[in-house]
Motif scaffolding. Structure first.
Motif, PDB file in Angstrom:
ATOM      1  N   ASN A   1       0.634  -1.412   0.413  1.00 39.11           N
ATOM      2  CA  ASN A   1      -0.230   0.105   0.041  1.00 39.11           C
ATOM      3  C   ASN A   1       0.803   1.391  -0.472  1.00 39.11           C
ATOM      4  O   ASN A   1       0.433   2.224  -0.186  1.00 39.11           O
ATOM      5  CB  ASN A   1      -0.940   0.309   1.260  1.00 39.11           C
ATOM      6  N   VAL A   2       2.065   1.254   0.597  1.00 41.03           N
ATOM      7  CA  VAL A   2       2.631   2.613   0.713  1.00 41.03           C
ATOM      8  C   VAL A   2       3.523   2.130  -0.883  1.00 41.03           C
ATOM      9  O   VAL A   2       4.782   1.896  -0.319  1.00 41.03           O
ATOM     10  CB  VAL A   2       3.809   2.384   2.238  1.00 41.03           C
ATOM     11  N   GLN A   3       2.588   2.624  -1.499  1.00 46.63           N
ATOM     12  CA  GLN A   3       3.651   2.342  -2.937  1.00 46.63           C
ATOM     13  C   GLN A   3       4.008   3.849  -3.554  1.00 46.63           C
ATOM     14  O   GLN A   3       3.674   4.570  -2.518  1.00 46.63           O
ATOM     15  CB  GLN A   3       2.377   1.112  -3.624  1.00 46.63           C
ATOM     16  N   THR A   4       5.030   3.810  -4.576  1.00 48.00           N
ATOM     17  CA  THR A   4       5.446   4.868  -5.147  1.00 48.00           C
ATOM     18  C   THR A   4       5.494   5.512  -6.393  1.00 48.00           C
ATOM     19  O   THR A   4       5.011   3.859  -6.638  1.00 48.00           O
ATOM     20  CB  THR A   4       7.763   4.936  -4.569  1.00 48.00           C
ATOM     21  N   SER A   5       5.436   6.511  -6.652  1.00 46.04           N
ATOM     22  CA  SER A   5       5.418   6.551  -7.891  1.00 46.04           C
ATOM     23  C   SER A   5       6.089   5.646  -9.243  1.00 46.04           C
ATOM     24  O   SER A   5       5.200   5.788 -10.144  1.00 46.04           O
ATOM     25  CB  SER A   5       5.618   8.483  -8.308  1.00 46.04           C
ATOM     26  N   THR A   6       6.693   5.578  -8.806  1.00 49.10           N
ATOM     27  CA  THR A   6       7.785   4.662  -9.766  1.00 49.10           C
ATOM     28  C   THR A   6       7.357   3.449 -10.692  1.00 49.10           C
ATOM     29  O   THR A   6       7.204   2.866 -11.269  1.00 49.10           O
ATOM     30  CB  THR A   6       9.245   4.206  -9.376  1.00 49.10           C
ATOM     31  N   VAL A   7       6.730   3.068  -9.105  1.00 48.52           N
ATOM     32  CA  VAL A   7       6.401   1.174  -8.863  1.00 48.52           C
ATOM     33  C   VAL A   7       4.899   1.739  -9.660  1.00 48.52           C
ATOM     34  O   VAL A   7       3.823   0.712 -10.361  1.00 48.52           O
ATOM     35  CB  VAL A   7       5.722   0.941  -7.775  1.00 48.52           C
ATOM     36  N   ILE A   8       4.215   2.589  -9.258  1.00 52.45           N
ATOM     37  CA  ILE A   8       3.016   2.271  -9.789  1.00 52.45           C
ATOM     38  C   ILE A   8       2.464   2.803 -11.381  1.00 52.45           C
ATOM     39  O   ILE A   8       1.436   1.682 -11.582  1.00 52.45           O
ATOM     40  CB  ILE A   8       2.332   3.064  -8.680  1.00 52.45           C
TER      41      ILE A   8
END
Lengths: 276, 168
Positions: free
Chosen positions: A221-228
Motif C-alpha cells: 500500500n505504501v507504493q511509490t510513483s515509480t512502481v505505480i
C-alpha cells in the motif's frame, strides 16, 4: 590591453566542440523528450506516428483522476525523509572519516561504499524475509530505512572529500578563539561544506526518488510513483500514453530541482575534485 | 605576556613520532624563533603549547601555571597559522569579529564593533571590512592584528612557512 586573435583553426575546433556537445545533449535528453511526446499522444496514434500527431492531455487527465497523487506523495515523503536521515547520520560520519584516525578506518569507509556495488535485486530476498519478520514490510519506516542503502554511501563519500579539503587549522583557530567543538562544526564547518551538502542532498534525492526494486518488493500500500506506473500495463493492452504521463509527472520534481539549483550542483560536484 | 616552560613533551601520531622529550624554557618578553627542516616537529610543538593536540607525555606551563588540562581557549594564547586559517565564508569584518563573539569573551555588540574598527584602522584595512575576498596580505595583517590586540594574550604564536615564532 591584450587583444586575442582567433585563428581559423581555433574557430573550427570550437565549432566542432559545440556540435559534439549538442549531439551528446540530444542523445542524453532524447529518452526524456520521447517520454513527453508519448505522453501527449492518443493511444490511436501511438504506434502509427512519430513526431507529427494530434496532441492530447487526456493521458495526464486519466492519470491525475486516478489515485496517482497518493503514490506521488508517498514517494515524496519517503525520498525526502530518507535524504534527511542520511544527512543527520552521514554528515558526522563523513567528518569522522575525514578527520579522525582510527583502526580499520579505510576498511569501514570501503564497506560503506560497497553497499552501492551490489544491485538491489541481490539483497532483496533476505531483506524481504527480514522485513516480514520485523513488521517493517509495507511501512514508511521500512522504506526510509532501506533507502539508506542507496543514499547514505553516496552522501558520505561526497562529503568526506569536502571535509578533507577544509584545512584543520580553521577548526583549531576557532577552538583557540573560544568555540566548543559543536559550535565549530555548526558555525564554521557546515557553512563551508554547503555546496557539497546541496549537491549530495540532491543526488541522494534523485536516486531515492528513482528507486524501483525496493518499493516494488518491500511494500504494497505504501507504493511509490515509480512502481505505480506499472499498473498502466493492463492485461488487454499497454496504455503507453498513460505510462509516459505517469513517468513524466514522476520526473518533474527532479527536473525542477536540478534546474533550480544547477549552479550549486555543478559547483558542489567540482569543488571537492580540485586539489591544491 | 608570560613565560612558557615545556618539560619532556612527547607526541606520537600512531607510530609516527611528532616530538620526543622536548624541553624548552622561554622567559617573559622573549621573542623566540624556531628553525628546522620539514617534519622536525616545529608545528607539533606549537600545537602542544596552544593545546590543539594533547601530548602523550610531558607538561606545559604558561606564566608558571600548568595548562595541561586546559582547553585551547583557556590558555590565553593567540596563534597565527601557516595557512592563515581565515574563515572563507565570512567577510573581513566578520572574520575579525568572530573570536570576539565567542563564549570566551562574551562581549557586547557595541564593544565588538568598536574593537574591530579600532584594529582595522590601525592596520589600515578599514576600507576592506565589508569585503568578502580581500588580498592575502590584508588577511594576514588582519589575523596578526587580532593575535596581538584582542585582550591581553599571554603568548603569541606564529607558524610560518620557514620559521615558527613564539612571542611572549
Amino acid at each position: 590591453m591584450i587583444q586575442r586573435t582567433h585563428s581559423p583553426l581555433a574557430v573550427v575546433g570550437k565549432t566542432i566542440q559545440m556540435l559534439l556537445l549538442l549531439a551528446y545533449a540530444l542523445f542524453a535528453l532524447f529518452p526524456l523528450l520521447w517520454m513527453v511526446i508519448m505522453s501527449l499522444k492518443p493511444d490511436s496514434q501511438m504506434l502509427t506516428t512519430t513526431f507529427i500527431f494530434t496532441p492530447t492531455l487526456e493521458n495526464y487527465a486519466t492519470v491525475l483522476r486516478s489515485d496517482y497523487t497518493r503514490f506521488f506523495f508517498n514517494n515524496l515523503i519517503v525520498s525526502v525523509s530518507a535524504v534527511l536521515v542520511s544527512l543527520v547520520v552521514g554528515v558526522p560520519a563523513a567528518y569522522a572519516l575525514a578527520r579522525f584516525q582510527f583502526k580499520l578506518k579505510e576498511d569501514i569507509a570501503f564497506t560503506i561504499l560497497s553497499f552501492r556495488f551490489a544491485p538491489e535485486i541481490l539483497v532483496i530476498l533476505p531483506l524481504y524475509l527480514i522485513y516480514q519478520r520485523l513488521g517493517l514490510y509495507d511501512t514508511y519506516l521500512g522504506l526510509i530505512w532501506v533507502y539508506q542503502l542507496i543514499t547514505l554511501p553516496l552522501l558520505i563519500w561526497i562529503l568526506r572529500g569536502f571535509f578533507e579539503d577544509i584545512s584543520p587549522d580553521i577548526e583549531a583557530a576557532a577552538q583557540l578563539d573560544g568555540y566548543s567543538w559543536w559550535r565549530v562544526f555548526l558555525q564554521v564547518l557546515l557553512p563551508l561544506v554547503k555546496p557539497g551538502l546541496v549537491a549530495a542532498g540532491l543526488l541522494c534525492f534523485i536516486f531515492a526518488w528513482n528507486a524501483f526494486t525496493f518499493p516494488l518488493l518491500l511494500s504494497n500500500n505504501v507504493q511509490t510513483s515509480t512502481v505505480i506506473a506499472l499498473r498502466y500495463l493492463a492485461s488487454d493492452t499497454v496504455h503507453y500514453g498513460q505510462v509516459a504521463a505517469a513517468a513524466a509527472i514522476s520526473a518533474l520534481p527532479e527536473v525542477v530541482l536540478a534546474l533550480l539549483i544547477q549552479k550549486h550542483l555543478v559547483r558542489g560536484l567540482s569543488f571537492g575534485a580540485v586539489k591544491g | 605576556m608570560a613565560s612558557i616552560q615545556i618539560t619532556g613533551l612527547t607526541k606520537f601520531y600512531g607510530k609516527r613520532r611528532g616530538v620526543e622529550n622536548v624541553s624548552l624554557d622561554i622567559p617573559d618578553q622573549e621573542f623566540l624563533t624556531v628553525f628546522g627542516p620539514a617534519g622536525a616537529g616545529k608545528t607539533t610543538t606549537l600545537n602542544l603549547i596552544a593545546g590543539i593536540v594533547t601530548p602523550n607525555q610531558g607538561s606545559v606551563r604558561i606564566g608558571n601555571r600548568v595548562v595541561d588540562s586546559l582547553e585551547p581557549a583557556d590558555r590565553n594564547v593567540a596563534m597565527v597559522f601557516e595557512s592563515y586559517a581565515l574563515y572563507p565564508q565570512l567577510t573581513v569584518y566578520q572574520n575579525m569579529a568572530f573570536p570576539l563573539k565567542s563564549p570566551k569573551h562574551r562581549l557586547r555588540t557595541e564593544e565588538i564593533e568598536r574593537r574591530v574598527r579600532h584594529f582595522a584602522r590601525m592596520l589600515k584595512i578599514d576600507h576592506l571590512l565589508k569585503s568578502a575576498d580581500p588580498s592575502i596580505e590584508q588577511w594576514a595583517k588582519t589575523k596578526d592584528g587580532l593575535g596581538s590586540g584582542t585582550g591581553a594574550a599571554a603568548g603569541r604564536i606564529s607558524d610560518g612557512r620557514t620559521a615558527q615564532s613564539l612571542g611572549c
